[in-house]
Enzyme design. Sequence first.
Site, PDB file in Angstrom:
ATOM      1  NE  ARG A 125      -9.910   4.268   1.759  1.00 36.99           N
ATOM      2  CZ  ARG A 125      -9.440   3.579   0.727  1.00 36.99           C
ATOM      3  NH1 ARG A 125      -8.142   3.313   0.620  1.00 36.99           N
ATOM      4  NH2 ARG A 125     -10.251   3.127  -0.201  1.00 36.99           N
ATOM      5  CB  THR A 403      -1.934  -1.761  -1.509  1.00 38.05           C
ATOM      6  OG1 THR A 403      -2.914  -1.085  -2.269  1.00 38.05           O
ATOM      7  CG2 THR A 403      -2.192  -1.558  -0.035  1.00 38.05           C
ATOM      8  CB  THR A 421      -2.638   1.802  -0.823  1.00 39.76           C
ATOM      9  OG1 THR A 421      -2.539   1.577  -2.222  1.00 39.76           O
ATOM     10  CG2 THR A 421      -3.997   2.427  -0.537  1.00 39.76           C
ATOM     11  CG  ASN A 423      -6.481   3.046  -5.742  1.00 37.32           C
ATOM     12  OD1 ASN A 423      -6.589   1.879  -5.398  1.00 37.32           O
ATOM     13  ND2 ASN A 423      -7.316   3.612  -6.577  1.00 37.32           N
ATOM     14  CG  ASP A 445     -10.574   2.307  -3.630  1.00 39.08           C
ATOM     15  OD1 ASP A 445     -10.625   1.678  -4.701  1.00 39.08           O
ATOM     16  OD2 ASP A 445      -9.654   2.156  -2.802  1.00 39.08           O
ATOM     17  CB  SER A 474     -10.293   0.635   2.180  1.00 36.55           C
ATOM     18  OG  SER A 474      -9.094  -0.094   2.058  1.00 36.55           O
ATOM     19  CB  SER A 475     -10.315  -4.413  -0.095  1.00 33.50           C
ATOM     20  OG  SER A 475     -11.426  -4.215  -0.924  1.00 33.50           O
ATOM     21  N   GLY A 496      -6.002  -5.048  -3.576  1.00 35.27           N
ATOM     22  CA  GLY A 496      -7.388  -4.643  -3.804  1.00 35.27           C
ATOM     23  C   GLY A 496      -8.337  -5.656  -3.179  1.00 35.27           C
TER      24      GLY A 496
END
Length: 595
Positions: A125, A403, A421, A423, A445, A474-475, A496
Amino acid sequence: MPTPNRRQIQPATARLCPTPAARLVAAALLALCAGTLQAQPIFDRGARFHPVQAPPGKGMVVSQDRLASEVGARILARGGNAIDAAVATGFALAVTFPQAGNLGGGGFMLVYLAESDQYHALDYRETAPASAQADMYVTAAGTIDTRKKRYGIESVAVPGTVAGLLHAHQKWGRLSRRQVLWPAIRLATKGFIISDSLAYSLQRAAPRLQTATTKAYFLDRDGNARPPGTHWRQPDLARTLRRIARHGRAGFYQGDTAQKIIDQVTKLGGQLTAQDLRDYRSLERPPLIATYRGHQIIAMPPPSSGGVHLIQMLNMLENIDLANLEHNSADYLHYLIEAMKPAYADRSLHLGDPDFTPVPVAQLTAKDYAAKLWKEIDPARARPAAQIRPTQFALNTTESHDTTHYGVWDAEGNVVSNTYTLNFSYGNGIAVAGAGFLLNNQMDDFTAQPGTANAYGLPGGTANAIAPGKRPLSSMAPTIVARNGTPILATGSPGGPTIITAVLQSILNVVDFQMNAAEAATAPRLHHQWQPDRILWEPGIPADTRQILKSRGHPFAPTPRPFGKLQLIAHHNDRLQGSTDPRWPGGSAAVQPAK
Ligand code: DON
């Protein structure tokens, strides 16, 4: 007469032997008694949708882009393992699927190594630059500057993808760095034909891609999307990829590429520095491992919220026999929605980067916590979201987001489940001059101010506040499901907040309803994220079912909207089954070709 679901027509052994282990022993004994092992049928005639199948001894790659899937499958044919193929696919997507495939973004990778029987979770990330401040998007009037947070140069977090892919390759790959980067370099150098789906995506994004550099790279001279069938070369991107092939992470985080990133950022008044780039590190974290109806769920830990809440919802739903309720019946959907709400409520309060804030992962994923939440569900009535937590937020559904997830399974049983991603589709739309790739807008995010929401309507608190070097929540939820200690499913999706509920439904479809990969990816879904108190639903959830749910107090969004793009590989009867979600064109499950 209603057709029984396949769970109800399982063989007698499944009903008589409740545990998987007992079933294995019983099956072996039966086979011995018969004196011969019956060959499994190649296709299930009862299936409504058929996945792509790989025969025993062949691996498979599933991604949202055909060319990238084929790159990965060819790497398998050349003797690469699943990790080599995943790294090659990731770099190829950065060329052929620029809306989400990336060098300038970040993501999460879950790896299963068959030989050691170990799972690894890799966090690549992005991180907030050292200059980032908690209130950097708050205006003098106390509002949030969403333009700056989503589209400005200040939306860029330090990219993690190159570090992450190279980390995975160096640690678990088999081929040389040059071999795994070569297909992407070739696609960028020689070019490829723009598909219908890429042309469509570029056309939709064109109004956002109008800065001089971005336009020059991604659009034609007039600033329009190139039509399908156009041959597209990306020489600057090819040079960037060559530098990575030659120098490894230094080819991106230092030297020419780093300088080009800094020049671009500085020109637009951003704060990202050469030191930020040099300091970036991808991190291995212990994966989350949980159980669901005798299966093992291997999922991504924070700073992704995906694994925690996936497990939390599965734990709740384990308290009822879902298969008995029938797939997508009003009762089934009622329990799904009621399990989703408290999970997303907890997300808003507790989740953030665990290196900066304590995240109560064990408590949130505990079976007894889920049992307590389960008891609070009223089987007959929807609970208003405000009753679970008292804040309302607006969900912005007009944004275009992208993503991408892909999965790789090799013939030795190694598995990779990867989501990464920029985003939004094409990130913040700012390309790096001379380097040919787009920058992310992952800073969105973060929670700009406690109680405010990101572009996906996801509210957050101080746990997800901005701090230098911190990773935004993040998801993304790349996940592997195993039975009897062996992987049976690799799943994941973009979308998302809807990532977690799409992945949840893919697992329920396979585990509770015995669907194959194509059926599991295709079945209509719904989504509730606690705030706003509204159910997103897809065509295929019938009006009378919705009516029953409405009569229980469930608020439905006025119109249906497809969400999630699941990329699934399942292992069933010695074969791999792959399915790219038909909700988006252009993806493919590619079977390892002959050498
Ligand atoms: O990390 C996250 O949760 C988001 N940045 C993911 C964005 C996304 O999935 C957009 N996709 N369609």
